[in-house]
Design an enzyme around this catalytic site. Structure first.
Site, PDB file in Angstrom:
ATOM      1  N   VAL A 147       4.811  -5.822  -2.547  1.00 17.92           N
ATOM      2  CA  VAL A 147       5.585  -4.812  -3.242  1.00 17.92           C
ATOM      3  C   VAL A 147       7.006  -4.884  -2.710  1.00 17.92           C
ATOM      4  O   VAL A 147       7.228  -4.788  -1.504  1.00 17.92           O
ATOM      5  CB  VAL A 147       4.988  -3.403  -3.042  1.00 17.92           C
ATOM      6  CG1 VAL A 147       5.819  -2.372  -3.784  1.00 17.92           C
ATOM      7  CG2 VAL A 147       3.538  -3.362  -3.508  1.00 17.92           C
ATOM      8  N   ASP A 180      -9.376   5.897 -10.533  1.00 22.20           N
ATOM      9  CA  ASP A 180      -9.108   5.548  -9.132  1.00 22.20           C
ATOM     10  C   ASP A 180      -8.026   6.479  -8.583  1.00 22.20           C
ATOM     11  O   ASP A 180      -7.049   6.035  -8.004  1.00 22.20           O
ATOM     12  CB  ASP A 180      -8.690   4.071  -9.037  1.00 22.20           C
ATOM     13  CG  ASP A 180      -8.712   3.561  -7.604  1.00 22.20           C
ATOM     14  OD1 ASP A 180      -9.100   4.338  -6.697  1.00 22.20           O
ATOM     15  OD2 ASP A 180      -8.327   2.411  -7.375  1.00 22.20           O
ATOM     16  N   PHE A 188      -2.568 -10.889  -0.604  1.00 25.55           N
ATOM     17  CA  PHE A 188      -1.943 -11.504  -1.776  1.00 25.55           C
ATOM     18  C   PHE A 188      -0.844 -10.622  -2.353  1.00 25.55           C
ATOM     19  O   PHE A 188       0.089 -11.102  -2.957  1.00 25.55           O
ATOM     20  CB  PHE A 188      -2.989 -11.732  -2.867  1.00 25.55           C
ATOM     21  CG  PHE A 188      -4.064 -12.666  -2.441  1.00 25.55           C
ATOM     22  CD1 PHE A 188      -3.822 -14.029  -2.403  1.00 25.55           C
ATOM     23  CD2 PHE A 188      -5.304 -12.197  -2.039  1.00 25.55           C
ATOM     24  CE1 PHE A 188      -4.801 -14.901  -1.991  1.00 25.55           C
ATOM     25  CE2 PHE A 188      -6.284 -13.071  -1.626  1.00 25.55           C
ATOM     26  CZ  PHE A 188      -6.030 -14.428  -1.599  1.00 25.55           C
ATOM     27  N   GLU A 220       2.744  -4.998   1.867  1.00 25.12           N
ATOM     28  CA  GLU A 220       2.276  -6.366   1.829  1.00 25.12           C
ATOM     29  C   GLU A 220       0.796  -6.419   2.162  1.00 25.12           C
ATOM     30  O   GLU A 220       0.333  -5.781   3.095  1.00 25.12           O
ATOM     31  CB  GLU A 220       3.122  -7.107   2.872  1.00 25.12           C
ATOM     32  CG  GLU A 220       2.703  -8.479   3.196  1.00 25.12           C
ATOM     33  CD  GLU A 220       3.807  -9.229   3.926  1.00 25.12           C
ATOM     34  OE1 GLU A 220       4.541  -8.605   4.714  1.00 25.12           O
ATOM     35  OE2 GLU A 220       3.903 -10.435   3.688  1.00 25.12           O
ATOM     36  N   GLY A 221       0.033  -7.169   1.367  1.00 33.76           N
ATOM     37  CA  GLY A 221      -1.376  -7.384   1.659  1.00 33.76           C
ATOM     38  C   GLY A 221      -1.614  -8.867   1.791  1.00 33.76           C
ATOM     39  O   GLY A 221      -0.679  -9.627   2.018  1.00 33.76           O
TER      40      GLY A 221
END
Ligand SMILES: *[C@@H]1O[C@H](CO)[C@@H](O)[C@H](O)[C@H]1NC(C)=O
Ligand SMILES: *[C@@H]1O[C@H](CO)[C@@H](O)[C@H](O)[C@H]1NC(C)=O
Ligand SMILES: *[C@@H]1O[C@H](CO)[C@@H](O)[C@H](O)[C@H]1NC(C)=O
Length: 544
Positions: free
Chosen positions: A283, A402, A280, A277-278
């Site tokens: 997962v 990335d 926004f 979780e961030g």
């Protein structure tokens, strides 16, 4: 081997004082003042010297004229020191430095701060290399030298020179006003140029928007016809909700077609728990009922309702970057679910894997306990799997751009898959930085040319692979943790690289260091890396 590489080997860091312990560091306040970071910077911690930090030339801005060091002896007997400040090469720029401790003595056993004053003369501007050398006598046969390198920037003092000019200048007063007149004209010209360019950009932008809004009915029709009947309405609705990618022409048309191919109804998706979780990003673990009515375990990447259109469109673009790839070491997107008024769901197959970065960090946390620690052999095996994935990507003419531990997953049998970077900026915010522009980039994983010119190639992926290898051997430490992202380019140009991790065999470090060659042509190819690591792996197994 080129010079850069030889230089890197000297950096292999952390040397231990054999006896006698010392702490020598820059306090939080000093690091904030000097480097703008919220951290203490240890040069010597419990007798262990950080050569990596010592080798870094710290610039000292002109507004700072004193440096402060904090130290403390934790030895059981007096530690003698001798300190010397050398800035003799430009006496006209810098006045003699001053210390507020004696030049020899013994290191205090309580925490003490001392300062080195570097007064600019103000007469001349310039940069002065300053070396502060502290010799610590550990025993009568062993004196350890700690060199601290600084680059003091001195400005010419305006007041001082002006007053100087006023005294000497005998020119009539109008010459000054003539100068002022020219300055004013010059400024006015600059202003006109700026205004002109603003107006032009505005005009061009307007024109562009007009053109794209006119054209946007095109792609959405293709999108519609490509949709299965049941999902037409809802998808059309959410498609309209995302004007940001109707602005991007060809590539986004591509994207829409790809999304259309993968779209499934939301009712087939069931979320069970949040695993990452961030701000926004979310997962989830969950399940997906496929066309045959069979439930498959999945991971869902999505964003909260507060996410902006740009974040949503980025999620889709990045999530679709590995679409339709099929390789055992690549985690490719399975399905997409777009419903009205909610953020899209990106579905990935789930086979009991974990995010590699988080997995490595957990290994570190429990490395004292009974839990799993990685052997060199395991690290090399994981690296080989990542190489296979990258070879496959490159064969498909795709660059990753990335590659990092955070964008890989690993299962309990240490099978690694390379994934896309969707949501990583939000889930791993400390791995991404903006350099003035609004672009949040993985600065510390980027090859020098990607950092400077935003150019990417197979060789820039090789560079990032080197950093990933370093992450594997350090159990996901932050690379270049002491370096300000703004300083990275200069730091790399000066030849500095990541130091050899503790317990990292020379063979493995040589491989990663090789990936960080300044020029892209000098870096190895993934095929060379594979041969090299395969050899090393065989050597390792031979003695088991
Ligand atoms: C002196 O100290 C350094 C650093 O602790 C150590 O590497 C070196 O072996 C020592 N030398 C002698 C002669 O004790
Ligand atoms: C420190 O030691 C080095 C070599 O051992 C010597 O050249 C230097 O003059 C010493 N510096 C001071 C400040 O004593
Ligand atoms: C040296 O100067 C600094 C700052 O001016 C001060 O904080 C420190 O206590 C001084 N140290 C000694 C030993 O006088």
């Amino acid at each position: 081997m080129n010079q850069n590489l030889i230089f890197i080997f000297f950096l292999s860091c952390w040397v231990r004082f054999t006896c006698g312990y010392l702490n020598l560091y820059l306090s939080l306040l000093e690091v904030q003042r000097l480097l703008g970071l919220d951290a203490e910077l240890y040069y010597v911690r419990e007798g262990v010297i950080n050569n990596y930090a010592l080798n870094f030339v710290v610039p000292v801005p002109s507004k700072l004229d004193s440096l402060q060091f904090t130290w403390k002896s934790v030895a059981d007997r007096p530690l003698l020191y001798a300190i010397n400040v050398d800035a003799s090469n430009s006496p006209s720029v810098l006045l003699p430095p001053k210390l507020n401790i004696t030049s020899t003595g013994s290191v205090p056993t309580s925490v003490q701060t001392f300062s080195v004053t570097l007064p600019c003369s103000g007469v001349l501007a310039g940069e002065v290399d300053v070396t502060i050398t502290i010799n610590i006598t550990i025993s009568h046969t062993n004196v350890t030298t700690l060199p601290f390198r600084r680059k003091k920037i001195c400005a010419k003092l305006e007041n001082q020179s002006n007053s100087h000019v006023f005294v000497v200048d005998t020119a009539p007063p109008y010459s000054n006003s003539v100068n002022i007149f020219y300055v004013a004209v010059f400024l006015a010209l600059i202003l006109i140029v700026i205004l002109a360019s603003v107006i032009t950009t505005y005009y061009i932008k307007n024109k562009k928007t007009r053109r794209t809004t006119e054209g946007s009915s095109g792609p959405s029709t293709t999108f519609l016809t490509a949709m299965p009947r049941s999902t037409v309405n809802t998808s059309y609705g959410s498609f309209r909700r995302m004007p940001s990618y109707s602005l991007i022409d060809e590539r986004s048309k591509d994207l829409q077609e790809r999304i259309a191919e993968l779209t499934v109804q939301r009712c087939r998706v069931c979320l069970s728990s949040v695993i990452l979780e961030g701000t926004f990003a979310r997962v989830y673990q969950g399940s997906y009922t496929n066309e045959d009515g069979v439930d498959e375990a999945i991971i869902v990447k999505t964003v909260t309702d507060h996410a902006s259109q740009i974040q949503i469109s980025l999620l889709l673009q990045e999530g679709m970057s590995m679409y339709s790839l099929s390789h055992k070491n690549i985690l490719s997107i399975l399905r997409v679910s777009i419903e009205d008024h909610t953020a899209p769901f990106l579905l990935y197959p789930y086979n009991n894997y974990n995010n590699l970065k988080i997995f490595l960090q957990k290994c570190k946390l429990s490395s004292e306990g009974v839990s799993h620690t990685l052997t060199t052999q395991e690290v090399v095996d994981m690296a080989l799997q990542i190489i296979e994935a990258m070879q496959y990507l490159h064969k498909k003419h795709l660059l990753h751009k990335d590659l990092a531990a955070r964008n890989c997953v690993v299962d309990d049998k240490l099978r690694v898959q390379v994934a896309d970077n969707a949501l990583s900026r939000d889930l791993f915010p400390s791995d991404y930085h903006c350099l003035g522009d609004n672009e949040n980039r993985p600065i510390k994983w980027l090859a020098i040319e990607s950092l400077l010119h935003k150019t990417f190639s197979v060789s820039s992926d090789v560079w990032s692979f080197g950093v990933l290898l370093w992450e594997l051997t350090t159990l996901a430490q932050q690379p270049y943790v002491e370096i300000d992202p703004f300083e990275m380019a200069a730091y790399l140009k000066d030849g500095y690289r990541l130091a050899q991790p503790i317990n990292c065999p020379d063979e493995l470090f040589a491989v990663m260091a090789y990936c960080w060659a300044m020029s892209a042509e000098e870096r190895p190819t993934f095929t060379q890396l594979q041969i090299c690591l395969q050899d090393f792996y065989t050597q390792l197994t031979r003695y088991v």
